[in-house]
Scaffold this active site. Sequence first.
Site, PDB file in Angstrom:
ATOM      1  N   GLY B 320       1.310  -1.763  -0.374  1.00 45.07           N
ATOM      2  CA  GLY B 320       0.012   0.160   0.039  1.00 45.07           C
ATOM      3  C   GLY B 320       1.040   1.271   0.098  1.00 45.07           C
ATOM      4  O   GLY B 320       2.148   0.790  -0.214  1.00 45.07           O
ATOM      5  N   SER B 321       0.854   2.016   0.847  1.00 51.69           N
ATOM      6  CA  SER B 321       1.455   3.674   0.579  1.00 51.69           C
ATOM      7  C   SER B 321       2.481   3.573   0.988  1.00 51.69           C
ATOM      8  O   SER B 321       3.361   4.765   1.238  1.00 51.69           O
ATOM      9  CB  SER B 321       0.327   4.328   1.321  1.00 51.69           C
ATOM     10  N   THR B 322       2.666   2.778   2.030  1.00 53.27           N
ATOM     11  CA  THR B 322       4.132   2.786   2.364  1.00 53.27           C
ATOM     12  C   THR B 322       4.961   1.768   1.254  1.00 53.27           C
ATOM     13  O   THR B 322       6.235   3.087   1.279  1.00 53.27           O
ATOM     14  CB  THR B 322       4.096   1.002   3.553  1.00 53.27           C
TER      15      THR B 322
END
Lengths: 149, 644
Positions: B320-322
């Site tokens: 995801g956004s990591t």
Amino acid sequence: MTATTVSPLRRDRVRPAAPKPRPDLRVVREPRPRHTLAYALVLIVLVGAAVFGAVSLNALAAAASVEARTLDAQVRAAERDYSMLVAEVASLEDPGRIRTAALDLGMVPAGPARVVVLERSLPADGAVAEVFDGGLDADPLKPLLSAER
Amino acid sequence: MTEQPRRRRFSRVARILSRTGDQVAVRRIRWLLGIYGLLIVVVFAQLISIQVVDADDYADRSVRQRERTITLPAVRGRIYDRDGDVLATSVDGATVYADPRAYRPTETPDGTPVPAAAAAADVAAALAPILGRDVADLTERLEQDAHFVYLGRQLDWSVGEEVEALDLPGVAVLAEPKRTYPGSALAAQVVGFTGIDGDGLQGLEAQYDGVLRGKPGTLLLERAPGGLDISTGIRELRPSQVGTDLVLTLDRDVQHAAEVAAASAVAEFDANAATVVVLEVATGDVLAMASSPGYDPNARIQDDQDAWRNRAITDVFEPGSTQKALTIAAAIEEGIVTAETDVEVPGHIRVASSTFRELSPTGEPTLTVGDIMERSSNVGTIRIAQELGDQRLDHYLRAFGYGSPTGSGFPGEASGMLMPPEDWWPTSLPTIAIGHGVAVTLLQLAGSYATLANDGRSVAPRVVLGTVGDDGRLKPVAARSGEQIVSPSTAHQVQGLLERAVTGDRGTGSLAAVPGYMVAGKTGTARKPATDGSGYSDQYVATFAGFAPVHDPQIVVAVMVDEPNPFYGGIVAAPVFSEVMEAALIARRVAPDGSATTLPAAMDHARAQALEVAEAAQASLDENPPPSGPGGASGDPETDEQGD
């Protein structure tokens, strides 16, 4: 120098030996009696001593064997106790157990940690402090660096 | 014709009768000598047979009768954490066994009847409460047609002592090595466990089985028929070799903190599972690797199998956004953007047949790269990735460790999933740029953040610190050298961007803050792929990865919570990060990095708090004065004055 002369030795002519007179009859003594009993006793004593020695040595060896087995068992028991104590110490040091025990004693988890930065010199500043570096040498209970583990 | 034989017979009898006594005696002696001679020949032949022909066979038989070879089991090596605290060790367990022949009447070889030594039911009844087993089950075992049956294996030694004290016929106790894990569930998925025969079956116990198990020894000795050792006989000892001890990089205190935080997250957010990885930046040492739910290897049951695996290295998920931190780091390294570059960010962006939208529309036409990171802008990150291109994004992701095992030395490590760019779909670039369509393990994610924290130099995570040599000293395993993935300048820029994600006003990771330390990190929320391969399910994975202190990163923590409710990484995973990071920083004695309170400020704050408390108490007293006692004055001069 004058050499000394020696005349050869003259050998007498061998004369035939005169016939010896036949010995007269004489009394023959009975041979000295042997101490059979003494020999037998000495022999019995020697054999007895040998048997006694062998039995004694065997008994001593058996006793030593028993003692060795006892010592072996003691060593095994000591090693068993040691390994159990190591496991017990590790179990008692377990953070989870300590947390549970603390909660059981009525303690509560600490609040957020606060950190204070010292900005001015304190009287102790400048002194050489012995810093505990967390080295394992400092803890004799830690078996990691002990050759006698 | 008949006269001659008769005459011959007659003459033989006459000859015998004519012998004198001496002649008869001589003849008898000759016969006896002949017989004796024959016997001597037989005896001598037998002697030759025994001493020469079959000498080896008889010697072997003799040795077999006297000699006893006792196998000395090797003690399995211990497993320590990095501070020498025991995580796994071996102790003597008590194995109770019986000879069922003792409980049925038998006969000696000569037919003499031998009664049973005891009734099997009585013995079972005496053992059942000690062994904790059913009487009927024990009775059935004792009545088996066998010479040897186990009644209990690797029990506590005290149980064995109780059994021995009963002195039951046909029952005996044997010491057998037993693997024990003093911390119970602590680091159970990392350490693993052994089987009942001491073979490593799971985790590092399986991976390093050859190192830990050691070599059994033998004791060769001669014993008399009574069983006593013949002390003058042969005694050859080949001592067993103790297994090599293993030292892990784990820190027991950090591990415990990570496990508690993971378990709390599972309970609080009704999650399926939670996993936490803590890395030391400088070395790549895994300080903690926790998975919840866990299990106790001392009392494991087959139903626990789902809890046995080390999710941090076996389970893959979409980051995801990591992932955005890596995409932006690659773009900065390639000179496409800097932290201050403005990027046009429309409300949505269409790539091929897919439309990508902001989760929380910003309403602003442009954002700086810092804003994109702080607000976790999908569109902004995709715009940057489009400038970067497939090949370069793939190159950097692989350089950060995606798509291949980290080489941590842990069994069953997954590689993650990153398709080669040739196989990418048109939507793969934007998808992968924001952390979808790519799968990583939590250890890979932590490793990639450790690279950013380590000034752009890759860090190889490792679980095993070394082994303990014969001298009791640590023999460290060779450390793997890292490669420079991005420049220190790029890494510093990304560190600053990630700090904004935690401390910024619109940062999604504000709950990850740690008092006293500057923290950098990124949240992640990703839908889980459907199990049938038909797209995505309605379940989520919440993640957070970050490091601290920002200006001199020491610790990296990565958190993954599987199927939480709610599912946002900033709500679910960030608090776990904060809790674990704080514990790790304190445990590793990392100094605060400037956000801590100064001493004068702390004293002023404390003074103000004390003043507030005092004023509140005074106001309370003024409103509700304490009732005076019957005697009037309390004896306290101050109270007396106030009372006046």
